[in-house]
Design a protein around this motif. Sequence first.
Motif, PDB file in Angstrom:
ATOM      1  N   THR A 589       0.847  -1.188   0.000  1.00  0.00           N
ATOM      2  CA  THR A 589       0.000   0.000   0.000  1.00  0.00           C
ATOM      3  C   THR A 589       0.885   1.241   0.000  1.00  0.00           C
ATOM      4  N   LEU A 590       0.537   2.216  -0.836  1.00  0.00           N
ATOM      5  CA  LEU A 590       1.261   3.481  -0.942  1.00  0.00           C
ATOM      6  C   LEU A 590       0.322   4.618  -0.546  1.00  0.00           C
ATOM      7  N   LEU A 591       0.788   5.486   0.398  1.00  0.00           N
ATOM      8  CA  LEU A 591      -0.005   6.595   0.880  1.00  0.00           C
ATOM      9  C   LEU A 591       0.770   7.889   0.686  1.00  0.00           C
ATOM     10  N   ALA A 592       0.097   8.923   0.218  1.00  0.00           N
ATOM     11  CA  ALA A 592       0.685  10.256   0.084  1.00  0.00           C
ATOM     12  C   ALA A 592       0.017  11.191   1.083  1.00  0.00           C
ATOM     13  N   SER A 593       0.845  11.907   1.854  1.00  0.00           N
ATOM     14  CA  SER A 593       0.307  12.806   2.872  1.00  0.00           C
ATOM     15  C   SER A 593      -0.382  14.006   2.217  1.00  0.00           C
ATOM     16  N   TYR A 599       5.649  10.431   1.866  1.00  0.00           N
ATOM     17  CA  TYR A 599       4.995   9.264   1.265  1.00  0.00           C
ATOM     18  C   TYR A 599       5.299   8.065   2.151  1.00  0.00           C
ATOM     19  N   ARG A 600       4.276   7.258   2.372  1.00  0.00           N
ATOM     20  CA  ARG A 600       4.462   6.070   3.207  1.00  0.00           C
ATOM     21  C   ARG A 600       4.188   4.828   2.374  1.00  0.00           C
ATOM     22  N   ILE A 601       5.087   3.826   2.516  1.00  0.00           N
ATOM     23  CA  ILE A 601       4.938   2.523   1.857  1.00  0.00           C
ATOM     24  C   ILE A 601       4.843   1.492   2.963  1.00  0.00           C
ATOM     25  N   GLN A 602       3.855   0.615   2.879  1.00  0.00           N
ATOM     26  CA  GLN A 602       3.665  -0.393   3.912  1.00  0.00           C
ATOM     27  C   GLN A 602       3.265  -1.716   3.282  1.00  0.00           C
ATOM     28  N   SER A 603       3.709  -2.806   3.954  1.00  0.00           N
ATOM     29  CA  SER A 603       3.436  -4.153   3.458  1.00  0.00           C
ATOM     30  C   SER A 603       3.605  -5.141   4.595  1.00  0.00           C
ATOM     31  N   GLU A 604       3.110  -6.346   4.350  1.00  0.00           N
ATOM     32  CA  GLU A 604       3.275  -7.410   5.329  1.00  0.00           C
ATOM     33  C   GLU A 604       4.658  -8.041   5.262  1.00  0.00           C
ATOM     34  N   GLN A 605       5.323  -7.948   4.131  1.00  0.00           N
ATOM     35  CA  GLN A 605       6.662  -8.505   3.954  1.00  0.00           C
ATOM     36  C   GLN A 605       7.652  -7.356   3.744  1.00  0.00           C
TER      37      GLN A 605
END
Length: 886
Positions: A589-593, A599-605
């Motif tokens: 998932t990629l989120l932009a403030s 910018y935030r990038i998040q994942s389970e791995q």
Amino acid sequence: MSLFKARDWWSTVLGEKEEFDQGCLCLADIDNTGNGQDKIIVGSFMGYLRIFNPHPVKTGDGTQAEDLLLEVHLRDPILQVEVGKFVSGTEMLHLAVLHSRKLCVYSISGTLGNVEHGNQYQIKLMYEHNLQRTACNMTYGSFGGVKGRDLICIQSMDGMLMVFEQESYAFGRFLPGSLLPGPLAYSSRTDSFITVSSCRQVESYKYQVLAFATDADKRQETEQQKLGSGKRLVVDWTLNIGEQALDICIVSFNQSASSVFVLGERNFFCLKDNGQIRFMKKLDCSPSCFLPYCSVSEGTTNTLIGNHNNMLHIYQDVTLKWATQLPHIPVAVRVGCLHDLKGVIVTLSDDGHLQCSYLGTDPSLFQAPKVESRELHYDELDTELKELQKIIKDVNKSQGIWPITEREDDLKVSAMVSPNFDSVSQATDVEVGTDLVPSVTVKVTLQNRLALQKAKLSVYVQPPLVLTCDQFTFEFMAPEMSRTVSFSVYLKGSYTPPQLEGNAVVSYSRPSDRNPDGIPRVIQCKFRLPLKLICLPGQPSKTASHKLTIDTNKSPVSLLSLFPGFANQSEDDQVNVMGFHFLGGSRVTLLASKTSQRYRIQSEQFEDLWLITNELIIRLQEYFEKQGIKDFACSFSGSMPLQEYFELIDHHFELRINGEKLEELLSERAVQFRAIQRRLLTRFKDKTPAPLQHLDILLDGTYKQVIALADAVEENQDNLFQSFTKLRSATQLVILLIGLWQKLSPDQVAILEAAFLPLQQDTQELGWEETVDAAISHLLKTCLSKSSKEQALNLSSQLNIPKDTSRLKKHITLLCDRLAKGGRLCLSTDAAAPQTMVMPGGCTTIPESDLEERSIEQDSAELFTNHKHLIVETPMPVSPLQGVSE
């Protein structure tokens, strides 16, 4: 000129597109001059018979018109030519020519010429025999001990020996068990024929046994029996050589003994008269022909052996005495006396290159000119040396860590990736769980300015990406020519590749005046594959185990404009959130403030964060470059995720250790399996067999264990390969974060990549852990050292698999600590100088003992903690290494 090269005395090329074999060459005084001068007799499969008498004016001359004594077209293919006493009533030499269905004997005579055209030679047919069976080869000799004449024996393709007593046919015999004909030779000392059967056995048949056996052509039986039967002959002796023979030659340089030489596909045998092996020699190269030609010392034989590497080896028994280079692959070799020159080596290739050569060297007539002595001025030489050293030092500083190469204009390589997927996917044998795996076409164009030879294009992508074709060869490219090749790329494995970058490498030869074969050159071109090849639009996730935050110095950009192909149609209003679903199954998932420039990038791995993070930074840079903004920059202010990185290292190392244990256990079970087999074989061979004592049950159980262990080793290798791919992705992510964190230059990032990514493949002999540990230790003891004491390198010359990964993790932690306190990476000559920098808290030195390592481990544990739990014990300015994550 090379020492080990055959000296060309005379050579020529026979005809055009004619073919020759080992039986097509013969040397003899065919015109019966009696002066001991041999003539070269050559027959071809096109039916041409040629006789040469070379008279070169100087060494290396080509053929002259008067060198060709006779050329005649006999229409039928010539399988073999031999010279002997084949006509009754005379002991003059005559020429026997073997065709597929005919044997002809000719007389060659010359008439002394009175004009400038020279002598005239005629060929006259003495007699011929029409054959009922297709011939393969022939041999001749004084069969049965006859005096003053030679008899001929022809072997047919179905294994029948036909004996001709000059003008008359004597008898025919079938060899027992014959399937395919082999080489045939006659031993006059034992009066026997020697051949190699299709059973790969050397077999010897006495002539008297052949003569007194029942004639196959006179048996009163049916036609079916007549064609395939005869009296089963009794073989004199046999010897199993285990391979097919290329040729047989029988020599006798004294009256006491003779030797049978057999040339196999991989070995060279010398046998006694009774079939016992005198010696054998394993050949390094595939042989093409041979000839035992003389005996230099008592009890030894010299042999010429040609091979498919254009080499001619001279052996004295099994000892290699000389090796010489030939311009072609010889299929036949003879030694004779030509033009009063004894020992001339005559070779013939399958395409008609006939050469007469000799062994030796050419004397060098060059003499070095005298050099005028002059007085040396040492002060001027010292000044000049210092100036040159300064120039060299300046050049090394200016060109950085990578050498600057000249721009190659001979060949231009460009690659273009299709913006759309293939209409019909080229993906085959995929391991991905999705229904349809897409493929994309890549076109590589080669544009050359000069004529190029042997251009070879090799394309490489990171696994599990695969290519439909990765090798392309161009034998010749004319000047100003353009070639375009296309291939498809798709994802085959169920995991994510570490990079989406491909590399096309072209190796070619550029002809020059000094080197006609060409100067080897290499040029490469890189191309980027689209993210949508391995990724699909997915549903964003609000929670994740691993998160990264990238800071920028510009206002946030809409994700729909950065990733136009990954917009979720059901949530058009969510312009600052985007989900990615990899074909392997993982999600990012990629989120932009909306308010800050983050910018935030998040994942389970953890390793899945790499591709999206890298793609985000690249697309941001391209976006602002199109806007004309040049001061765009990214940074990373969070804590380094070393703990997650170390977990992947431990998992990879655990699979390596498990692989070693499985291979060791498999080796033990294989030894046990062979030992049980030997026990059982001994029991079965015993005349009074003892009880098996459950050995058969033990054999079956051991076999099942071997199969299970082999499957486990193969499964572990697959898991190790996937783990190494994930480790490479995580390593590139860590390098990227370190570069953004410390704002490293591209040269410094290249040093980190060379230290952390030294291997393209991971093996049991040389693994990632020990290689990276040695590279990081070198950096810590050179450019990141704090004292001259640390610069004394004490690295092991041999890399072995470590006991655990604790030392590697300590060095990675220490590397980040040195960079956080102002250390900089450099490979120039001044890199080893101690760095004088004042930083809060100082900088610990590299441990010289285990005691110091334990103390540093305690200090580093306080500095590098998991980003979920932070301990700050010293009142220092907060650095990105010690900052609190969001």
